[in-house]
Design a protein around this motif. Structure first.
Motif: not given
Length: 410
Positions: A67-76
């Motif tokens: 979930r954290r990886r998904l949120a980070s990917w979206l932000s990036e």
């Protein structure tokens, strides 16, 4: 993408891509979303409508790091999720789906658990500026709802999820909205039935009592909270197949106070005049893994059939007569003339005129998920080109509706 405070967020449905598991959905998201963003929103934040299946919801629930990886990917990548399609729980691509798409329905614990999982995921991965929505099934396939007790179970389970959403907002400060999507052949089918359901079941004294019991809150609180968290998806394709006047139906929902949490632009296949030549040409649309609910209008009477094949077979048994067909086969919204056929795209145009006048929803979506089963002659370019053209057409149509409205009041 964000179209402004008045018009809301716009995305295309990633239901068009492979996504039955989280590994598939993640690959689809990372492959297609940047390509579409580069074309339609290169310099602005890009909104995503994310398909989360039952399997994906379980994977993300069990894996905080993912979930954290998904949120980070979206932000990036300058993207954000504002809505999730949690209608199809199981496989949706590459195999026969038909009426199984509604399973597990709202009579089951699996549907309740799945929807709550999606809500928890959304509360974590979406930006605080967004109140995300969950698109869900129209309670059940109509043939499965046979008695009052069935309706009571469906309603209680929906209200259980509403209670969960109330608790999510209380504990996290994040408002998540649940949107039921009426569809032909389902318990919630027409706009009138949907309004009646909200009035008689959700907003009724019995509905309030259930929500009071589930939340421990008084009636004075739950009557407002249920409207804050439960509404509908208005799919223009579905209601066009019902031969509804789209502008009138939207105003009915608005005037009845039913929240439209997502306005979904989709066009259905339309046969304005059924003839032998047209029936022969329709064969290219019958080889589909999805239901193709078809409504026939003849002499002022509507006849509903579960598939286009059934409609063709009935016509062959008794050919002739003046009749029009509308079938639940999503076709690209930028197409209007399909040769022997037409589409119900004018319903989208009418919906956008209403939205331009009085904003109906802050979540807008194009849902043409049938790329994989479209006849070859309707495919131009690849799927990235296809969804980009849809987003461009939608924005131009909304701009035109807004400009026409402004000109009319000058």
């Amino acid at each position: 993408m964000f179209l402004g405070d008045r018009h809301g967020h716009l995305a295309y449905s990633t239901l068009v891509h492979p996504g039955d598991t989280w590994a598939e959905m993640r690959e689809s998201l990372e492959t297609y979303a940047p390509a579409v963003k580069a074309r339609v929103s290169p310099d602005e934040t890009y909104g995503v409508s994310l398909r989360i299946s039952g399997a994906s919801a379980q994977t993300l629930t069990d894996d905080p790091a993912e979930r954290r990886r998904l949120a980070s990917w979206l932000s990036e990548h300058d993207m954000y999720v504002f809505t999730v399609n949690a209608f199809p729980h199981g496989p949706f691509k590459g195999r026969r789906v038909m009426e199984d798409v509604y399973e597990p329905d709202w009579a089951t614990e699996d549907r309740v658990r799945y929807t709550c999982q999606v809500a928890d995921i959304l509360a974590e991965i979406t930006p605080s500026s967004v109140a995300p929505s969950i698109q869900t099934a129209p309670l059940a396939f109509r043939a499965k709802v046979t008695c009052e007790a069935d309706v009571e179970v469906l309603t209680r389970n929906v209200l259980r999820v509403v209670a969960h959403l109330i608790e999510v907002e209380r504990t996290t400060g994040r408002r998540v909205k649940l949107a039921l999507e009426p569809e032909p052949a389902c318990y919630l089918e027409t706009t009138e039935e949907t309004i009646a359901y909200f009035r008689e079941r959700i907003w009724s004294a019995s509905g309030a009592r259930v929500l009071c019991d589930l939340t421990g809150l008084p009636v004075s609180e739950v009557v407002g909270l249920v409207r804050r968290h439960l509404g509908v998806v208005f799919d223009v394709c579905h209601q066009s197949v019902e031969f509804e006047d789209i502008a009138a139906a939207l105003r009915q929902l608005r005037d009845a106070g039913v929240p439209i949490f997502k306005l979904q632009a989709a066009a259905a296949l339309r046969v304005p005049m059924v003839t032998a030549d047209v029936v022969a040409a329709l064969g290219s649309f019958t080889d589909t893994i999805y239901l193709s609910q078809t409504t026939e209008s003849r002499d002022g009477q509507l006849t509903r059939m579960l598939t286009l094949t059934e409609a063709i077979d009935r016509w062959k048994a008794q050919p002739g007569g003046v009749r029009e067909w509308r079938t639940h086969f999503h076709v690209p919204v930028f197409l209007d003339d399909l040769g022997e056929f037409g589409t119900t795209r004018d319903g989208i145009e009418r919906a956008l005129e209403v939205h331009a006048d009085t904003p109906l929803s802050d979540h807008l979506e194009i849902e043409t998920y049938t790329w994989d089963v479209l006849p070859a002659h309707l495919k131009s370019g690849d799927v990235t080109d296809y969804v980009s053209r849809e987003l461009e057409w939608f924005q131009e149509q909304l701009r035109s509706a807004t400009a026409a409205l402004a000109a009319s009041v000058e």
